[in-house]
Design an enzyme around this catalytic site. Structure first.
Site, short mmCIF file in Angstrom:
data_model
loop_
_atom_site.label_atom_id
_atom_site.label_comp_id
_atom_site.label_asym_id
_atom_site.label_seq_id
_atom_site.Cartn_x
_atom_site.Cartn_y
_atom_site.Cartn_z
N GLY A 141 -1.09 0.09 1.41
CA GLY A 141 -0.14 0.16 2.52
C GLY A 141 0.55 -1.15 2.84
N GLY A 170 3.26 -2.33 1.45
CA GLY A 170 4.72 -2.20 1.39
C GLY A 170 5.25 -2.27 -0.03
CE LYS A 171 0.85 -1.05 -4.30
NZ LYS A 171 0.10 -0.79 -3.06
CE LYS A 180 1.61 4.31 -7.10
NZ LYS A 180 1.62 3.31 -6.06
CG ASP A 198 3.85 5.53 -3.80
OD1 ASP A 198 3.84 6.04 -2.67
OD2 ASP A 198 2.91 4.84 -4.23
#
Length: 198
Positions: free
Chosen positions: A11, A13-14, A31, A40
């Site tokens: 979490g 912020g990638k 990913k 994502d």
């Protein structure tokens, strides 16, 4: 150039950074392992629709640590046998933090050591983030993994920045979290910051 995007924790912020960077520099997105939905890659596609998105290395329905999801879903894969897509400009987003399990025996950083490319470390400001950031930087340095920059997400904290820069002497790039209305502006900020680094 292939670039890993790694986090100081889950979490950090990638995915926000990945969307902004791919939009700014025309990178493809991959990913390495996706645990749970929404994906994502869906977020990246929404904000940066021109980005080419490769199918993730592993997908599991369970929103949990990959080693646990793998067992629950009876998946069969070996983390260090996952292959990276062929792309001249590829952003590889890992899952969780550097020591998040990839399978029962290996972690994200083990994969990066095996298939070594430069990385961007992403963090966010919160109580304890200095410790998590420095531990992550030390882990990368001790394994001789090239660091492009530390990207800090969210509202800037001068106390954090001054200590990290003094102690670790790393380049810090700031990127606020964004919405659909200001994504283009934030992506442009990202490009300006990395133009002098890459």
């Amino acid at each position: 150039m292939k670039i890993y995007v790694v986090g100081i924790h889950t979490g950090a912020g990638k995915t926000h950074f990945s969307a902004a960077f791919c939009e700014a520099f025309g990178y493809d997105y991959f990913k390495l392992i996706q645990a749970g939905s929404p994906k994502d890659s869906d977020f990246v596609a929404k904000f940066s629709p021109k980005t080419y998105i490769f199918k993730e290395g592993v997908f599991m329905q369970t929103p949990a640590s990959p080693h646990a999801g793998k067992k629950l879903e009876n998946l069969s894969y070996k983390g260090l046998e996952l292959t990276l897509p062929q792309s001249e400009n590829l952003l590889i987003e890992t899952a969780g933090g550097l020591f998040t399990p990839l399978d029962e025996k290996t972690t994200m950083i083990d994969y990066i050591v095996t298939f070594k490319h430069p990385c961007v470390l992403v963090g966010r400001y919160y109580l304890g983030s200095i410790n998590h950031t420095l531990l992550s930087l030390k882990a990368l340095d001790s394994r001789e993994i090239p660091l492009i920059a530390l990207v800090m997400m969210g509202e800037r904290d001068e106390h954090f920045d001054s200590f990290i820069q003094s102690y670790a002497k790393v380049k810090i790039v700031h990127l606020p979290f964004f919405t659909e209305s200001d994504f283009k502006a934030k992506s442009t900020e990202c490009k300006k910051a990395f133009d002098s680094i890459l």
